[in-house]
Structures are given as C-alpha cells and as structure tokens.
Scaffold this motif. Structure first.
Motif, mmCIF file in Angstrom:
data_model
loop_
_atom_site.group_PDB
_atom_site.id
_atom_site.type_symbol
_atom_site.label_atom_id
_atom_site.label_comp_id
_atom_site.label_asym_id
_atom_site.label_seq_id
_atom_site.Cartn_x
_atom_site.Cartn_y
_atom_site.Cartn_z
ATOM 1 N N ARG A 121 0.821 -1.216 0.000
ATOM 2 C CA ARG A 121 0.000 0.000 0.000
ATOM 3 C C ARG A 121 0.859 1.272 0.000
ATOM 4 N NH1 ARG A 121 -4.714 1.127 4.534
ATOM 5 N NH2 ARG A 121 -5.832 2.781 3.419
ATOM 6 N N THR B 26 -11.983 -5.145 2.429
ATOM 7 C CA THR B 26 -12.449 -3.793 2.113
ATOM 8 C C THR B 26 -11.352 -2.750 2.276
ATOM 9 O OG1 THR B 26 -13.314 -3.661 4.387
ATOM 10 C CG2 THR B 26 -14.863 -4.303 2.645
ATOM 11 N N THR B 27 -11.058 -2.375 3.511
ATOM 12 C CA THR B 27 -10.096 -1.294 3.744
ATOM 13 C C THR B 27 -8.654 -1.735 3.555
ATOM 14 O OG1 THR B 27 -10.122 -1.773 6.127
ATOM 15 C CG2 THR B 27 -11.652 -0.099 5.310
ATOM 16 N N ARG B 28 -8.360 -3.029 3.785
ATOM 17 C CA ARG B 28 -6.984 -3.512 3.655
ATOM 18 C C ARG B 28 -6.978 -4.886 2.984
ATOM 19 N NH1 ARG B 28 -4.070 -2.381 9.385
ATOM 20 N NH2 ARG B 28 -2.221 -2.832 8.135
#
Length: 239
Positions: A166, A197-199
């Motif tokens: 990321r 979702t977020t990660r």
C-alpha cells in the motif's frame, strides 16, 4: 515461488480476518495475483498471550481454516508479527514465533521514538541469538529523524526490511517505500492485508510499482530474499 511475507489471514486471531469465509476469499484473491505462499503473521503482544497460548490459538485457527479450503490456494505458513517488548532478546521460546521451520522473526518496532536500548536488543537478536530479523513496515516509523538514524544503524547488522504494498501505491509515500527497499540487503514486500475492504490483498499492485520504478531485476531480488527467509534452517545458504 511468489510469497506474501505479511498478512493477517487466520480467522479470529487479531484485527485481521474475522472468520473462515473471509479468509477463504482473501486467499482466493491472493491466488488470482499469482501468490503461491503466504506467511500468516498474526499479531503477537507479550501482554496479551504467552508464547504457548498464542501458538495454540494459531494452530487451532489454521486447522479450522484448512479443514474447509479447496486445493489450488496459496500455502499458509504459520508465523507472527511480534510487537517489540523489553527483554525480547532474552525471551525463551522466541523461535516458536518465527516463520515456521526458520529463524526468521517478523518484528514490529514501537510506535514511539526508539532508544539505544531498543536498538541494542534488536542487535542481540541478530548477533547473539542468530535470528534473521525482518522489520515490518519500517516506513511507518520514519516520521522521526531519530528513528531514521537508528534504522540505518540496524540496516548495518543487517536486518531485512519489509515494506507494505500500500505504501508504494500512494504517491505521497511511494518515494520513501522505494528508498527503504533499495537501502536494505534483503528487500521484501508484503500486503499486510487484514480484510476485503479497507486492507485487501494487494501484493500484485505493489509489485507492479516495483517493476516500473526499480526494474524486473530488483523484483527478482525481492523474490530471492523472500524465498531465502522462508527456507528451513537445514536448507539455508546465505545468498
């Protein structure tokens, strides 16, 4: 072998995958990205579990997951993301938290200004106890000039640095992530995925940035580093 060195794939172990169904989809997404093995680096905090309790919980979570997985998914290698604690260099049984079958210890340093004593403890893990220490997501600690200086000290040991994919996918942090990978003898990339979702699993996107910015030869160097660090002690030959 393409390895995700850092992921929270085991169900119910930490703030990563909450259940078997989520773990299965995460593994399927990793397989779609060409990943052949994942290091299941659940968080280990000394004030929450003994090493024995943690390893028992990890084994139960892995058994529960493997019982329902079909073939064709990445191999899951038990490991841990060990949060630094005072006295870690003298703690008995630390080998059980390494990537299974190795002396590779995935270490998360404190989210504060590091001091000389902490650096000395990491040095002792490497020089006195023979661990192959991997500092996970070092980019998170570089806001402090003192930590940057101490990180360079640790690189001389040497230790491996594992940058999160990321970090390379965001233009604000990409330069730092690439710089850290270039500075270490053993550059590593991990998804540090926790959910869908977020990660989510994103190793392929991070690898694409490495190939574009540092070249295919550097990507191959990262893969060699990962392969070496997950080898059993009996197989290991220093590259």
């Amino acid at each position: 072998m393409l390895v995700d060195m850092h992921c929270h794939i085991l169900p119910g172990m930490d703030d990563g995958s909450p259940d078997v169904d989520t773990s299965f989809v995460m593994l399927r997404q990793q397989a779609e990205q060409g990943i052949e093995a994942v290091c299941a680096t659940s968080h280990y905090y000394v004030d929450q579990n003994s090493i024995t309790t943690f390893c028992e919980r990890r084994a139960a979570a892995l058994e529960k997951l493997l019982a329902v997985l079909p073939g064709g998914l990445p191999r899951i290698i038990p490991a841990a993301e060990v949060a630094f604690f005072s006295g870690i260099s003298e703690r008995a049984g630390l080998e059980r938290l390494c990537i299974e079958g190795t002396k590779t210890l995935m270490l998360e340093m404190p989210f504060t200004e590091w001091n000389d004593f902490q650096v000395e403890e990491v040095s002792a893990l490497v020089l006195d106890r023979g661990f192959h220490v991997v500092l996970v997501h070092p980019e998170r600690f570089c806001a402090s000039k003192g930590n940057v200086w101490r990180l360079r000290e640790l690189e001389d040991l040497p230790v491996a640095l594992q940058v999160n994919a990321r970090t390379l996918m965001r233009w604000r942090t990409r330069r730092l992530g690439l710089k850290l990978l270039q500075e270490t003898r053993y550059p590593l990339l991990g998804s540090d995925c926790h959910n869908l979702t977020t990660r989510p699993p994103n190793l392929a996107e991070g690898r694409k940035v490495v190939a574009q910015k540092l070249g295919e030869a550097f990507l191959a160097k990262m893969d060699q580093s990962a392969a070496w660090l997950i080898q059993s002690a009996a197989e290991k030959v220093v590259p």
